[in-house]
Scaffold this motif. Structure first.
Motif, short mmCIF file in Angstrom:
data_model
loop_
_atom_site.label_atom_id
_atom_site.label_comp_id
_atom_site.label_asym_id
_atom_site.label_seq_id
_atom_site.Cartn_x
_atom_site.Cartn_y
_atom_site.Cartn_z
N PHE A 253 14.18 -62.07 31.15
CA PHE A 253 15.68 -60.86 31.27
C PHE A 253 14.69 -60.52 32.09
N SER A 254 16.31 -60.30 33.93
CA SER A 254 15.24 -60.01 34.76
C SER A 254 15.62 -58.79 34.67
N GLY A 255 15.34 -57.89 35.29
CA GLY A 255 15.26 -56.64 35.29
C GLY A 255 16.23 -56.18 36.21
N ASP A 277 15.88 -76.02 30.90
CA ASP A 277 14.56 -75.52 30.79
C ASP A 277 14.51 -74.17 30.44
N ILE A 278 14.93 -73.22 31.59
CA ILE A 278 14.85 -71.58 31.36
C ILE A 278 15.97 -70.79 31.12
N SER A 279 16.11 -70.43 30.41
CA SER A 279 17.98 -69.89 30.33
C SER A 279 17.08 -67.94 30.81
N VAL A 280 18.32 -67.83 31.84
CA VAL A 280 17.75 -65.93 32.16
C VAL A 280 19.48 -65.61 32.79
N VAL A 281 18.66 -63.98 32.12
CA VAL A 281 20.05 -62.97 32.07
C VAL A 281 19.33 -62.00 33.44
N GLY A 282 20.31 -61.24 33.88
CA GLY A 282 20.44 -60.11 34.96
C GLY A 282 20.30 -59.00 34.55
N PHE A 283 20.65 -58.50 35.77
CA PHE A 283 21.58 -56.59 35.27
C PHE A 283 21.81 -56.35 36.72
N PRO A 294 22.74 -71.24 38.84
CA PRO A 294 24.29 -71.79 38.03
C PRO A 294 24.52 -70.20 38.56
N PRO A 295 26.21 -70.04 38.08
CA PRO A 295 26.24 -69.03 37.87
C PRO A 295 24.98 -67.86 37.07
N LEU A 296 24.87 -66.67 37.51
CA LEU A 296 24.35 -65.83 36.29
C LEU A 296 25.05 -65.28 35.38
N THR A 297 24.41 -65.34 34.08
CA THR A 297 24.84 -64.40 33.40
C THR A 297 24.09 -63.12 33.45
N THR A 298 24.59 -61.97 33.22
CA THR A 298 23.76 -60.70 33.32
C THR A 298 24.93 -58.76 32.98
N ILE A 299 24.58 -58.76 32.94
CA ILE A 299 24.82 -57.13 32.15
C ILE A 299 25.40 -56.40 33.03
N LEU A 334 27.83 -57.55 28.22
CA LEU A 334 27.39 -58.78 28.74
C LEU A 334 28.38 -59.81 29.48
N ILE A 335 27.76 -60.08 31.09
CA ILE A 335 28.74 -61.08 31.50
C ILE A 335 28.28 -62.36 31.09
N VAL A 336 28.54 -63.37 30.10
CA VAL A 336 27.86 -64.73 29.81
C VAL A 336 28.98 -65.38 31.11
N ARG A 337 27.90 -66.26 31.66
CA ARG A 337 28.08 -67.11 32.36
C ARG A 337 27.42 -68.65 31.70
N GLN A 338 26.87 -69.23 33.35
CA GLN A 338 26.26 -71.03 32.71
C GLN A 338 24.35 -70.72 33.10
N SER A 339 23.30 -69.53 33.18
CA SER A 339 22.50 -69.37 33.50
C SER A 339 21.82 -69.20 31.80
N THR A 340 22.37 -69.75 30.83
CA THR A 340 22.34 -69.29 29.20
C THR A 340 22.70 -70.43 29.07
#
Length: 345
Positions: A253-255, A277-283, A294-299, A334-340
């Motif tokens: 979870f990236s700040g 390998d690693i899921s990433v969520v931004g903000f 990939p397109p970023l899942t984020t808040i 929450l905007i779900v894209r392809q990074s998770t």
């Protein structure tokens, strides 16, 4: 042609109408015209209608200075912003300016070092000397937030800041619940080890996101690893991502989204794939988030709604002289894209 439209100095030029021209055409005193212009009481409806008709006919526009003398208001708001180019603070300032302009207020914007309470106080004093009707401060440092809480000014003050200590003068977007939704998304995908790249230790936004991350991990009974602190920049995301203790199946979870960008580069160099390998969520959901690889899942934060809320509080305080009420922080999405993706068994 009326007397107010007589030719002024210079061939072909027309003199702009003044308050005495309006009074003469409406058959009232200039004091009555002033009361109508400034929406003061004790004017008969029929008289008000005559004055308004004369104003429209003569295309009369009262000067801001003259109006301020009567109303004691300048229709100007002081805006103090941190001297940084980060997406959040600049978006808040931009959308507040839009909302103020829509309400026919002008904004006097001043930037100051984000972590220097003395400089902030100096800027506030300078704006007070310009007779602004209200003060809006965008705060990104905990020490500055404490200074702002102690301000005792003769004009309304509205603060944009993230804090668990609610106040009628403070408006915010719910960083805490936004962080919880990011971690919940990762936990529901089956990730049992969710690390956090945090923002600066002195940043209220970072503090609230850390709090949300910890509480959501605790609710799912997952391991809590101390957060790694960055400075919101892509460079710090890259630096931290290069040494972060990660294994396939973990999540981060990236700040903010900028640190996610740097993290993506570091993970590629380490031959760790996102999201395989690693899921990433931004903000934040910066405009570039959907175009990363990939397109970023984020808040997503609704900065336009925050700018409008700040202006609403200013209008209530200035025009209705009403005490501020406490507002619930605005929700995130929450905007779900392809990074998770679902964690491998």
């Amino acid at each position: 042609m009326t007397e107010a439209e007589q030719a002024g100095p210079g061939p072909g030029r027309r003199r702009a109408a003044n308050i005495f021209d309006v009074a003469r055409l409406a058959g009232v005193s200039h004091q009555t015209v002033s009361r109508v212009i400034n929406d003061l009481p004790n004017v008969r409806p029929s008289t008000r209608a005559r004055v308004e008709q004369a104003i429209a006919q003569l295309h009369y526009s009262p000067s801001p200075a003259a109006r301020a003398l009567v109303t004691k208001r300048t229709r100007t708001i002081g805006l103090v912003t941190p001297g940084i180019s980060d997406y959040g603070p600049t978006s808040i300032a931009m959308h507040f300016n839009f909302a103020a302009r829509a309400a026919r207020y002008s904004v006097e914007s001043v930037s100051a070092p984000p972590d220097d309470p003395k400089a902030i106080r100096s800027v506030v004093d300078a704006l007070l000397r310009q007779r602004v009707d209200a003060m809006v401060l965008v705060v990104v440092d905990v020490e500055v937030l404490e200074l702002v809480r102690s301000l005792d000014l003769s004009i309304p003050v509205v603060v944009s800041a993230s804090t668990a200590r609610r106040s009628p003068a403070i408006v915010s977007i719910d960083q805490y619940r936004g962080a919880r939704s990011a971690v919940r998304h990762l936990a529901e995908l089956g990730h049992t080890r969710i690390l956090h790249l945090a923002g600066p230790r002195n940043a209220p936004d970072a503090t609230e996101r850390i709090r949300g991350w910890r509480d959501e991990l605790a609710e799912h009974r997952l391991e809590i690893v101390p957060p790694a602190f960055g400075d919101w920049s892509a460079e710090s995301g890259y630096r931290l991502g290069s040494t972060l203790d990660l294994e396939p199946g973990d999540a981060v979870f990236s700040g903010n989204d900028q640190m996610s960008i740097g993290l993506f580069s570091a993970l590629r160099e380490r031959h760790l794939r996102v999201p395989e390998d690693i899921s990433v969520v931004g903000f934040d959901d910066v405009p570039e988030a959907g175009y990363l690889f990939p397109p970023l899942t984020t808040i997503r934060q609704e900065f336009a709604a925050l700018g409008e809320l700040i202006m609403q509080k200013v209008l209530i305080a200035v025009e209705e002289s009403s005490p501020p009420t406490e507002d619930t922080p605005l929700p995130t999405h929450l905007i779900v894209r392809q990074s998770t993706r679902q964690a491998a068994d």
